[in-house]
Write an enzyme that holds these catalytic residues in place. Structure first.
Site, PDB file in Angstrom:
ATOM      1  N   ILE A   1     -14.924  42.484 -14.269  1.00  0.00           N
ATOM      2  CA  ILE A   1     -15.314  41.393 -13.376  1.00  0.00           C
ATOM      3  C   ILE A   1     -14.872  40.049 -13.947  1.00  0.00           C
ATOM      4  O   ILE A   1     -14.867  39.877 -15.151  1.00  0.00           O
ATOM      5  CB  ILE A   1     -16.865  41.402 -13.217  1.00  0.00           C
ATOM      6  CG1 ILE A   1     -17.315  42.636 -12.456  1.00  0.00           C
ATOM      7  CG2 ILE A   1     -17.383  40.150 -12.567  1.00  0.00           C
ATOM      8  CD1 ILE A   1     -18.799  42.682 -12.135  1.00  0.00           C
TER       9      ILE A   1
ATOM     10  N   ALA B   1     -12.451  36.128 -13.858  1.00  0.00           N
ATOM     11  CA  ALA B   1     -11.119  35.558 -13.627  1.00  0.00           C
ATOM     12  C   ALA B   1     -10.045  36.284 -14.436  1.00  0.00           C
ATOM     13  O   ALA B   1      -8.877  36.312 -14.041  1.00  0.00           O
ATOM     14  CB  ALA B   1     -11.118  34.081 -14.006  1.00  0.00           C
TER      15      ALA B   1
ATOM     16  N   GLU C   1     -13.596  50.892 -12.133  1.00  0.00           N
ATOM     17  CA  GLU C   1     -14.870  50.794 -11.408  1.00  0.00           C
ATOM     18  C   GLU C   1     -14.697  49.945 -10.159  1.00  0.00           C
ATOM     19  O   GLU C   1     -15.188  50.278  -9.088  1.00  0.00           O
ATOM     20  CB  GLU C   1     -15.899  50.171 -12.345  1.00  0.00           C
ATOM     21  CG  GLU C   1     -17.251  49.929 -11.719  1.00  0.00           C
ATOM     22  CD  GLU C   1     -18.163  49.269 -12.724  1.00  0.00           C
ATOM     23  OE1 GLU C   1     -18.261  49.770 -13.856  1.00  0.00           O
ATOM     24  OE2 GLU C   1     -18.760  48.244 -12.380  1.00  0.00           O
TER      25      GLU C   1
HETATM   26  N1  COA Z   1     -23.337  31.128 -24.571  1.00  0.00           N
HETATM   27  C1  COA Z   1     -23.940  30.517 -23.520  1.00  0.00           C
HETATM   28  N2  COA Z   1     -23.448  30.567 -22.265  1.00  0.00           N
HETATM   29  C2  COA Z   1     -22.306  31.242 -22.066  1.00  0.00           C
HETATM   30  C3  COA Z   1     -21.624  31.881 -23.106  1.00  0.00           C
HETATM   31  C4  COA Z   1     -22.185  31.807 -24.409  1.00  0.00           C
HETATM   32  N3  COA Z   1     -21.608  32.402 -25.459  1.00  0.00           N
HETATM   33  N4  COA Z   1     -20.506  32.470 -22.601  1.00  0.00           N
HETATM   34  C5  COA Z   1     -20.479  32.197 -21.293  1.00  0.00           C
HETATM   35  N5  COA Z   1     -21.568  31.455 -20.972  1.00  0.00           N
HETATM   36  C6  COA Z   1     -21.920  30.960 -19.627  1.00  0.00           C
HETATM   37  C7  COA Z   1     -20.761  30.178 -19.015  1.00  0.00           C
HETATM   38  O1  COA Z   1     -20.829  28.817 -19.416  1.00  0.00           O
HETATM   39  C8  COA Z   1     -21.043  30.350 -17.553  1.00  0.00           C
HETATM   40  O2  COA Z   1     -22.113  29.488 -17.197  1.00  0.00           O
HETATM   41  P1  COA Z   1     -22.182  28.820 -15.731  1.00  0.00           P
HETATM   42  O3  COA Z   1     -22.387  29.966 -14.802  1.00  0.00           O
HETATM   43  O4  COA Z   1     -23.346  27.893 -15.847  1.00  0.00           O
HETATM   44  O5  COA Z   1     -20.861  28.137 -15.523  1.00  0.00           O
HETATM   45  C9  COA Z   1     -21.598  31.773 -17.471  1.00  0.00           C
HETATM   46  O6  COA Z   1     -22.093  32.072 -18.784  1.00  0.00           O
HETATM   47  C10 COA Z   1     -20.559  32.811 -17.083  1.00  0.00           C
HETATM   48  O7  COA Z   1     -19.472  32.753 -17.978  1.00  0.00           O
HETATM   49  P2  COA Z   1     -18.003  33.187 -17.545  1.00  0.00           P
HETATM   50  O8  COA Z   1     -17.150  33.100 -18.748  1.00  0.00           O
HETATM   51  O9  COA Z   1     -17.588  32.415 -16.330  1.00  0.00           O
HETATM   52  O10 COA Z   1     -18.252  34.696 -17.109  1.00  0.00           O
HETATM   53  P3  COA Z   1     -17.370  35.654 -16.206  1.00  0.00           P
HETATM   54  O11 COA Z   1     -17.638  35.416 -14.771  1.00  0.00           O
HETATM   55  O12 COA Z   1     -15.948  35.669 -16.650  1.00  0.00           O
HETATM   56  O13 COA Z   1     -18.062  37.054 -16.571  1.00  0.00           O
HETATM   57  C11 COA Z   1     -19.190  38.586 -18.035  1.00  0.00           C
HETATM   58  C12 COA Z   1     -18.139  37.480 -17.918  1.00  0.00           C
HETATM   59  C13 COA Z   1     -19.120  39.106 -19.455  1.00  0.00           C
HETATM   60  C14 COA Z   1     -20.575  38.043 -17.756  1.00  0.00           C
HETATM   61  C15 COA Z   1     -18.838  39.706 -17.013  1.00  0.00           C
HETATM   62  O14 COA Z   1     -17.567  40.204 -17.285  1.00  0.00           O
HETATM   63  C16 COA Z   1     -19.850  40.846 -17.079  1.00  0.00           C
HETATM   64  O15 COA Z   1     -20.871  40.789 -16.444  1.00  0.00           O
HETATM   65  N6  COA Z   1     -19.546  41.885 -17.881  1.00  0.00           N
HETATM   66  C17 COA Z   1     -20.442  43.033 -18.083  1.00  0.00           C
HETATM   67  C18 COA Z   1     -20.131  44.148 -17.131  1.00  0.00           C
HETATM   68  C19 COA Z   1     -18.747  44.649 -17.273  1.00  0.00           C
HETATM   69  O16 COA Z   1     -18.033  44.406 -18.221  1.00  0.00           O
HETATM   70  N7  COA Z   1     -18.323  45.407 -16.304  1.00  0.00           N
HETATM   71  C20 COA Z   1     -16.987  45.956 -16.340  1.00  0.00           C
HETATM   72  C21 COA Z   1     -16.744  46.960 -15.328  1.00  0.00           C
HETATM   73  S1  COA Z   1     -16.751  46.224 -13.698  1.00  0.00           S
END
Ligand code: COA
Length: 441
Positions: free
Chosen positions: A219, A221, A241
Site C-alpha cells: 500500500i 505511493a 494481495e
Molecule cells: N513516526 C511518526 N509518524 C510517522 C512515521 C514515524 N516514524 N512514519 C510515518 N509517519 C506518519 C507520516 O508522517 C504520515 O502522517 P500524516 O498522515 O499525518 O501525513 C503517516 O504516518 C503515514 O505515513 P506514510 O509514509 O505516508 O505512509 P504510507 O501511506 O506510505 O503507508 C504504511 C506506509 C507502512 C503505513 C503502509 O504501507 C502499511 O500500512 N503497511 C502495513 C501493511 C502492509 O505492508 N501491507 C502490505 C500488503 S498490502
C-alpha cells in the site's frame, strides 16, 4: 443451489436497507466487505438505526468510508474490533472505546472457519446477478466469500457499478438472506503523487527486479513509484494481495504479461483492487486477472511457487537491527500487518531461491507542525510493535540507497542503515551507534 428458481429467491429476499439492517441484533458481531467493496449503503442504514442496538461489534480490514460507527456518540451501540485500522477507524482505538485484533490477513478466513473469529452478520457489496443467478465480488475476494459462508445472516447490497471479475468471485443469490438494490459509485483512490523521493526509491527498488519477476506491491505511493521505473523490463507478473492503477500502464505497454509466471501462468492473481474507475473497468471480465481468497494468495507456501518473486512493502520505522514497524506509531495502532510478513517470508522461501523482499520507505517524514522524524532509529518507539522481525527482513531501501540485512551482524546492519538514512541525521545516528554498541562507529 437453486438454479431454476433463483429469480423467485432473489425477489423474495429483496428489501430496503432499513429493513435489512433490522436483522442485526444487540450483541451481534458484524463483518463488512472491505476497501472498495465496503457496502456503504448498508452501513449508513445501520448507523441510522443505531438506537436499536446495544454492543454490536464491527470488524473489517481496510476501510475507505467515514467509519461513523466509531464515533464516541455511538460507543454504547457499536464497538469497533478492527482487523486493520485506517483513517476513519484509528481514532476510536487510540481513544480507548475501539480495539484491534492482531491477525495476519491470510489468517482471517482460516479463523472464520476454525471459530477464532465468529460473525453473526456479514454485509457485502456485489454485482447484480448474471443469467444463472450468480453475483460477483468484483473488487475484493480476500475474506468476503468465507464471511458469506460462515456468517449466520448475509446482507448484500447489489450495485451495478461492481465489476464482474474472474477467479473465486461468484456468489449465488441463494447464499444471500437479505438483498438490497442500491447503485452508487465505487470509492476511488487517486494514484498517489510521486515526488523526487519516491522516484529515487522506485529506481533503487527497480534495480533489484529482473526480467521475468513476479511482483507483490503493498500500500502507498512507493509501489506506483516502483512500477513507473519498470517500463524497460520484460515479462513481469503479478501475485499480490492488492493492485492499484499503476499496473495498467505496464500491462498496456506489454511489460506485465505474466508469461513467465510459474504459478497461474498468464494471469495476475490478487485479492483486492484499490484505485480508480479505470482499474475497475480494467478488472471487468478480464481473463488476465483473477481474484482469489487471501488464505491462498498470501499463503507463503503459495507465494514461494512463483519464481523470481519480489515483494515490495513499506514501513513507518526501522531500527538499527532491521526490525520493521509498519502498523504502529508508538503505542498507537496505525494500520495492520496485511500481507507484509507473508510476502516477506514467501519471497524468502521461493523455490528457485531467487526471491527478493524489499521494505522501501522515505528516510524521513515531516509532521504537520514541521517536525522532521528519521524513520531509521536506534530503537523502535516505546509501545511500537514489530511487524517484520529481524530474522525475516532482507532489503531496506530509502531514497539514499539499499541496505541488505541478511547475512550482516547487528553492527553491520546498523552501519548499512545509517548510510541510507537522511544526511541531516547521520551524525546523530552515528553517535547513537556508539552508545548502542559500546564501540566506535
Ligand atoms: N513516526 C511518526 N509518524 C510517522 C512515521 C514515524 N516514524 N512514519 C510515518 N509517519 C506518519 C507520516 O508522517 C504520515 O502522517 P500524516 O498522515 O499525518 O501525513 C503517516 O504516518 C503515514 O505515513 P506514510 O509514509 O505516508 O505512509 P504510507 O501511506 O506510505 O503507508 C504504511 C506506509 C507502512 C503505513 C503502509 O504501507 C502499511 O500500512 N503497511 C502495513 C501493511 C502492509 O505492508 N501491507 C502490505 C500488503 S498490502
Amino acid at each position: 443451489m437453486d438454479w431454476k428458481n433463483w429469480k423467485e429467491i432473489y425477489a423474495s429476499r429483496l428489501c430496503t436497507a432499513e429493513e435489512a439492517v433490522q436483522s442485526i441484533k444487540s450483541g451481534d458481531s458484524v463483518i463488512f466487505g472491505h476497501c472498495i467493496s465496503e457496502p456503504t449503503g448498508l452501513i449508513d442504514a445501520m448507523v441510522a438505526n443505531a438506537d436499536a442496538y446495544r454492543n454490536v461489534a464491527i470488524s473489517h480490514m481496510v476501510s475507505l468510508g467515514k467509519g461513523e460507527y466509531t464515533k464516541p456518540e455511538y460507543k454504547d451501540n457499536f464497538t469497533f474490533k478492527g482487523i486493520f485500522c485506517g483513517a476513519g477507524t484509528r481514532k476510536c482505538v487510540a481513544d480507548g472505546h475501539g480495539d484491534f485484533i492482531p491477525v495476519y490477513f491470510s489468517d482471517v478466513p482460516v479463523w472464520m472457519r476454525n471459530g477464532l473469529l465468529n460473525f453473526d452478520v456479514c454485509m457485502v457489496m456485489l454485482s447484480p446477478p448474471d443469467e444463472r443467478g450468480y453475483c460477483n465480488l468484483g473488487v475484493e475476494s480476500g475474506y468476503t466469500y468465507q464471511a458469506i459462508k460462515s456468517a449466520k445472516t448475509v446482507i448484500a447490497q447489489i450495485n451495478e457499478n461492481v465489476p464482474v471479475a474472474y477467479g473465486d468471485t461468484f456468489v449465488h443469490v441463494s447464499e444471500l438472506d437479505k438483498i438490497v438494490e442500491m447503485n452508487m459509485p465505487l470509492f476511488e483512490q487517486a494514484p498517489p503523487k510521486i515526488g523526487e523521493v519516491e522516484k529515487a526509491i522506485g529506481k533503487y527498488c527497480a534495480s533489484l527486479i529482473e526480467d521475468g519477476s513476479t511482483l507483490q506491491l503493498g500500500i502507498g505511493a512507493i509501489p506506483d513509484a516502483v512500477l513507473a521505473e519498470l517500463k524497460d523490463r520484460k515479462h513481469l507478473g503479478i501475485h499480490s494481495e492488492m493492485i492499484a492503477d499503476g499496473v495498467i500502464d505496464l500491462v498496456e505497454a506489454g511489460v506485465i504479461d505474466c508469461s513467465e509466471k510459474t504459478l497461474h501462468n498468464g494471469k495476475m492473481i490478487v485479492t483486492f483492487l484499490m484505485g480508480t474507475k479505470r482499474l475497475y473497468d480494467f478488472a471487468h471480465k478480464n481473463p488476465m486477472l483473477e481474484l482469489k481468497p487471501v488464505d491462498y494468495v498470501n499463503n507463503p507456501a503459495v507465494i514461494a511457487k512463483n519464481n523470481k518473486m519480489v515483494s515490495i512493502n513499506s514501513a513507518l520505522q526501522v531500527d538499527f537491527m532491521g526490525q520493521v514497524v509498519a502498523c504502529t506509531i508508538g503505542k498507537k495502532q496505525f494500520s495492520g500487518v496485511g500481507g507484509q510478513v507473508d510476502f516477506v517470508r514467501g519471497a524468502a522461501m521461493a523455490e528457485d531461491g531467487k526471491g527478493v523482499s524489499i521494505i522501501a520507505m522515505p528516510s524521513i517524514t515531516t509532521k504537520k507542525d514541521g517536525t522532521v522524524i528519521s524513520k531509521i532509529t536506534p530503537y523502535i518507539d516505546e509501545g511500537a510493535a514489530v511487524t517484520t522481525n529481524r530474522y525475516d527482513v532482507d532489503y531496506i531501501v530509502t531514497e539514499y540507497g539499499i541496505a541488505r540485512m541478511k547475512g550482516k551482524t547487528l553492527k553491520e546492519r546498523a552501519r548499512a542503515l545509517i548510510e541510507i538514512a537522511h544526511p541531516s541525521v547521520r551524525e546523530e545516528l552515528a553517535k547513537e551507534f556508539e552508545v548502542r554498541f559500546n564501540t566506535a562507529y
